[in-house]
Design an enzyme around this catalytic site. Sequence first.
Site, short mmCIF file in Angstrom:
data_model
loop_
_atom_site.label_atom_id
_atom_site.label_comp_id
_atom_site.label_asym_id
_atom_site.label_seq_id
_atom_site.Cartn_x
_atom_site.Cartn_y
_atom_site.Cartn_z
CG ASP A 192 5.66 3.56 1.79
OD1 ASP A 192 5.66 4.11 2.91
OD2 ASP A 192 4.67 3.57 1.03
CE LYS B 296 -0.94 5.77 7.53
NZ LYS B 296 -0.55 5.13 6.27
CG PHE C 297 -1.83 1.25 1.19
CD1 PHE C 297 -3.00 1.26 0.44
CD2 PHE C 297 -1.49 2.41 1.88
CE1 PHE C 297 -3.82 2.38 0.38
CE2 PHE C 297 -2.30 3.55 1.84
CZ PHE C 297 -3.47 3.52 1.09
C1 LIG Z 1 -0.80 5.41 4.87
C2 LIG Z 1 0.27 4.99 3.96
C3 LIG Z 1 0.56 5.71 2.80
C4 LIG Z 1 -0.29 6.88 2.34
O1 LIG Z 1 -0.18 7.95 3.21
P1 LIG Z 1 -1.24 9.16 3.08
O2 LIG Z 1 -0.73 10.16 4.06
O3 LIG Z 1 -2.58 8.58 3.47
O4 LIG Z 1 -1.23 9.65 1.71
C5 LIG Z 1 1.63 5.31 2.03
N1 LIG Z 1 2.37 4.25 2.37
C6 LIG Z 1 2.11 3.52 3.48
C7 LIG Z 1 2.99 2.37 3.82
C8 LIG Z 1 1.04 3.86 4.30
O5 LIG Z 1 0.77 3.12 5.37
#
Ligand SMILES: *Cc1c(COP(=O)(O)O)cnc(C)c1O
Length: 397
Positions: free
Chosen positions: A222, A251, A137
């Site tokens: 990520d 986050k 994700f």
């Molecule tokens: C939540 C998340 C995103 C997206 O972040 P947003 O601030 O909602 O755009 C991207 N990568 C990972 C691993 C996430 O958990």
Amino acid sequence: MEFAYLKELDDKYIMNTYKRYPLQVIRGEGVFVFDEKGKKYLDFLSGIAVNALGYGHPKILKVIKEQSEDLIHISNLFYTQPPVMLAKKLCKISGMDKVFFSNSGAEANELAVKLAHAKGRISKNNKHKIICMESSFHGRTIAALSLTKSDKYGDKFAPLVEGVVFVPFNDNEVLENTFNDDIAAIIIEPVQGEGGINLAKPEYLKLARDLADRHDAILIFDEVQAGLGRTGELFGHTSSNVEPDIITLAKPLGAGLPIGAVLMNDSSASILTYGDHGSTFGGNCLVTATALTFLEVLEEEDILNNVKNMGKLFLERLNKLKDRYSFIKEVRGKGLILGVELDRPPGDIILKLIEFGLICNCTSERVIRFLPPLVITENHVDMAIEIIEKVFDQINK
Ligand SMILES: *Cc1c(COP(=O)(O)O)cnc(C)c1O
């Protein structure tokens, strides 16, 4: 406001892309939130891994008040201290060389894709392909969505960014067979969050590094969900000792304020130049001053150590439940990013847990996910386990 009326207005005026839990949250304090009737809930979701310090940390409140009195925003056309001090700190803790500030995780990944394309285009193969993981994700913008394999997120928004190649997570052989000189980048979550709490094997991350080097590709981690202490280490990839070219963060970084960051080495940073990328809000004084304070508190209060201890305790206690309830298939995770996989969709289990006073959510269809604030104590783990047992006892009957 009365709950029923709020729900009616919400349904009427807010685009219906979220299925909310039937709970109105009025305020937070420590690791608890309160509804309109004053009922208290233990928050083991933390605004989806955002509120790492819980609610109302005095240093966070103080910096928000003081910085907003001085300057909230002036744009990136001027020199200001907070973003520079934050970038310096982020480079120091990550070993990276340069930072770009965005406003969210998806936006951070958006820049990672731009860097991958830009680097690929100047390579002799004029390449653009990106390897991504199944069950990944990376966010909801078109580029971030393109890196995210799920019919649930993607199909209806075609055309997405082309040239994305999906491989099964943690499968060394497939990765080796897929990598070639046409690959511009590979992106991995060292701990997959939305995908159901899956940990990358250190060998897998090492292999990704080797292959990226061999084929002149960029390695992107990520760390939007698992980074900055969630695993009990600074990053999800820390214990693998692998150094990526790019790390994306978001986050927890702003302690509740919206901020994302792309950390990169000099060679990735040098791909772009004046005017190649930008963001009006990105890295404004308020969010960056707050984020710097968040990182300072992380160190001052020895929070990583707390995450290690509480994570170990909570994992042990959840594993004990596995012996008692046959519908638990697996308990997994690291630090305070933990998942309980059930043998069935959780149905109204999450609603029951919330009703009994424990906030958590379900991800990847069958996984109950816990992302508590990083400052929880043993007492909070006890409380959570007690509520889980009460709810699970009802299912067994
Ligand atoms: C939540 C998340 C995103 C997206 O972040 P947003 O601030 O909602 O755009 C991207 N990568 C990972 C691993 C996430 O958990």
